[in-house]
Design a protein around this motif. Structure first.
Motif, short mmCIF file in Angstrom:
data_model
loop_
_atom_site.label_atom_id
_atom_site.label_comp_id
_atom_site.label_asym_id
_atom_site.label_seq_id
_atom_site.Cartn_x
_atom_site.Cartn_y
_atom_site.Cartn_z
N HIS A 250 0.84 -1.20 0.00
CA HIS A 250 0.00 0.00 0.00
C HIS A 250 0.87 1.24 0.00
CE1 HIS A 250 1.23 -0.25 4.20
NE2 HIS A 250 0.99 1.05 4.28
N ASP B 65 0.59 5.28 1.83
CA ASP B 65 -0.17 5.96 2.87
C ASP B 65 -1.01 7.04 2.20
OD1 ASP B 65 1.38 4.30 4.40
OD2 ASP B 65 1.84 5.80 5.92
N HIS C 161 4.60 0.02 -0.03
CA HIS C 161 5.33 -0.74 0.98
C HIS C 161 4.40 -1.74 1.66
CE1 HIS C 161 3.89 3.02 2.79
NE2 HIS C 161 3.77 2.36 3.92
FE LIG Z 1 2.17 2.54 5.42
#
Ligand SMILES: [Fe+2]
Length: 340
Positions: free
Chosen positions: A157, A159, A300
């Protein structure tokens, strides 16, 4: 004119690692041990950090500068052997911060690195507006797709940040900085970084074309859903997961759930996740290690690991960084910092 949308790079450097010398580590650490965090005058604190970090050797500063500046730069940079706090209290069990922490070496390292690549910023919806986030396993969140998790693989994913405009990519951090204060006891936790430049090379053309279409709805981050939506899904408008030129694509992939619209989109999403797994770099973060991630070039993930919730658990600190804040100024806290 070169059409970058069609040109695949021949080889691309997506991950770099650099070890700071013991001498540089000790000189930097000596200046940071005196500081406490949080501070009253944040702008002055960041200014002193900038001065301290400016004394690092030119080759180290150049590497970090290039990482922050260049489109072609690697999407992940691991810096090893950075200074750590002389005494580290127990890992907080509640998601931090720790009231027992007497020095602010780690906070200084995280924010000093931020200053070298951009502007650290905080969100009211993430970690109660703290500038430095403590990332620790929390018992209640052990099985969640959030930074509190431990029992489950935290899927690939980036952020993202909820925004009322509905696309969830506008107010995102450009970079995430992670700093390891304490490794998990068993050394099981692995952080993965997959760069979209190499991931897209694994994809059949039809899959890539599907991923470029607005056929995916992303769920808002777990912390937002938990604190502001009573646990209910808050889905984005339909968006594409891959955008931009092939030699510098931007990837968007929510941790807290992506809902594909139709079977072709569902299949493309799975193929993208497989591609991320196949190109990912693996890092076992140890104390004194920082991992700088470009949050637009790549995604990540984190392996499952054992958490004991007894003060001995893995402890990272994290900060969000942007190139600029003007384009998200509607979110700004407009109290004038000069008048504080
Ligand atoms: Fe993250």
């Amino acid at each position: 004119v070169k059409d970058n949308f069609r040109v695949m790079p021949e080889s691309v450097d997506t991950f770099r690692e650099l070890t700071v010398s013991d001498q540089s580590r000790d000189e930097l650490g000596a200046g940071l041990t005196e500081c406490k965090f949080p501070v009253e005058d944040l702008d002055l604190y960041l200014t002193t950090l900038r001065q301290a970090f400016a004394k690092l050797p030119p080759d180290v500063l150049r590497e970090i500068g290039c990482f922050g500046r260049h489109v072609a730069a690697p999407g992940a940079l691991r810096l090893r052997n950075l200074p750590t706090d002389p005494v580290l209290p127990l890992t907080p069990a509640d998601g931090g911060p720790s009231p027992e922490k007497r020095t602010a070496v780690s906070e200084g390292v995280v924010l000093g690195l931020c200053e070298l690549i951009g502007l650290p910023f905080a969100l009211h919806t993430e970690k109660e507006g703290s500038l430095v986030h403590d990332v620790v396993p929390v018992a209640a969140g052990a099985a969640t797709q959030t930074n509190q998790g431990s029992k489950v693989f935290l899927t690939f994913h980036n952020d993202i940040v909820f925004d009322a405009e509905g696309t969830y990519d506008r107010a995102n951090p450009d970079f995430i900085i992670l700093f390891c204060l304490r490794q998990d006891r068993g050394g099981e936790a692995v952080t993965y970084y997959a760069d979209a430049r190499t991931a897209v090379q694994q994809l059949p053309e039809a899959v890539l074309s599907t991923l470029r279409q607005p056929l995916f709805r992303q769920n808002a981050p777990g912390s937002y859903v938990r604190n502001f939506a009573a646990g209910e899904k808050v889905l984005s408008d339909p968006v594409a997961l891959i955008a931009g030129p092939l030699n510098a694509p931007e990837i968007r992939l929510a941790a807290n759930g992506v809902e594909p619209l139709g079977s072709a989109a569902a299949e493309a999403l799975e193929t993208l996740r497989d591609a991320c797994r196949s190109v990912a770099h693996q890092v076992r973060l140890a104390p004194g290690d920082a991992l700088l991630l470009n949050n637009r070039k790549g995604v990540h993930a984190r392996s499952a690991f054992s958490a004991h919730h007894d003060g001995s658990d893995r402890w990272l600190q994290r900060c969000y960084v942007r190139h600029e804040l003007w384009s998200i100024r509607e979110r700004a806290d407009l109290r004038d910092p000069w008048l504080h």
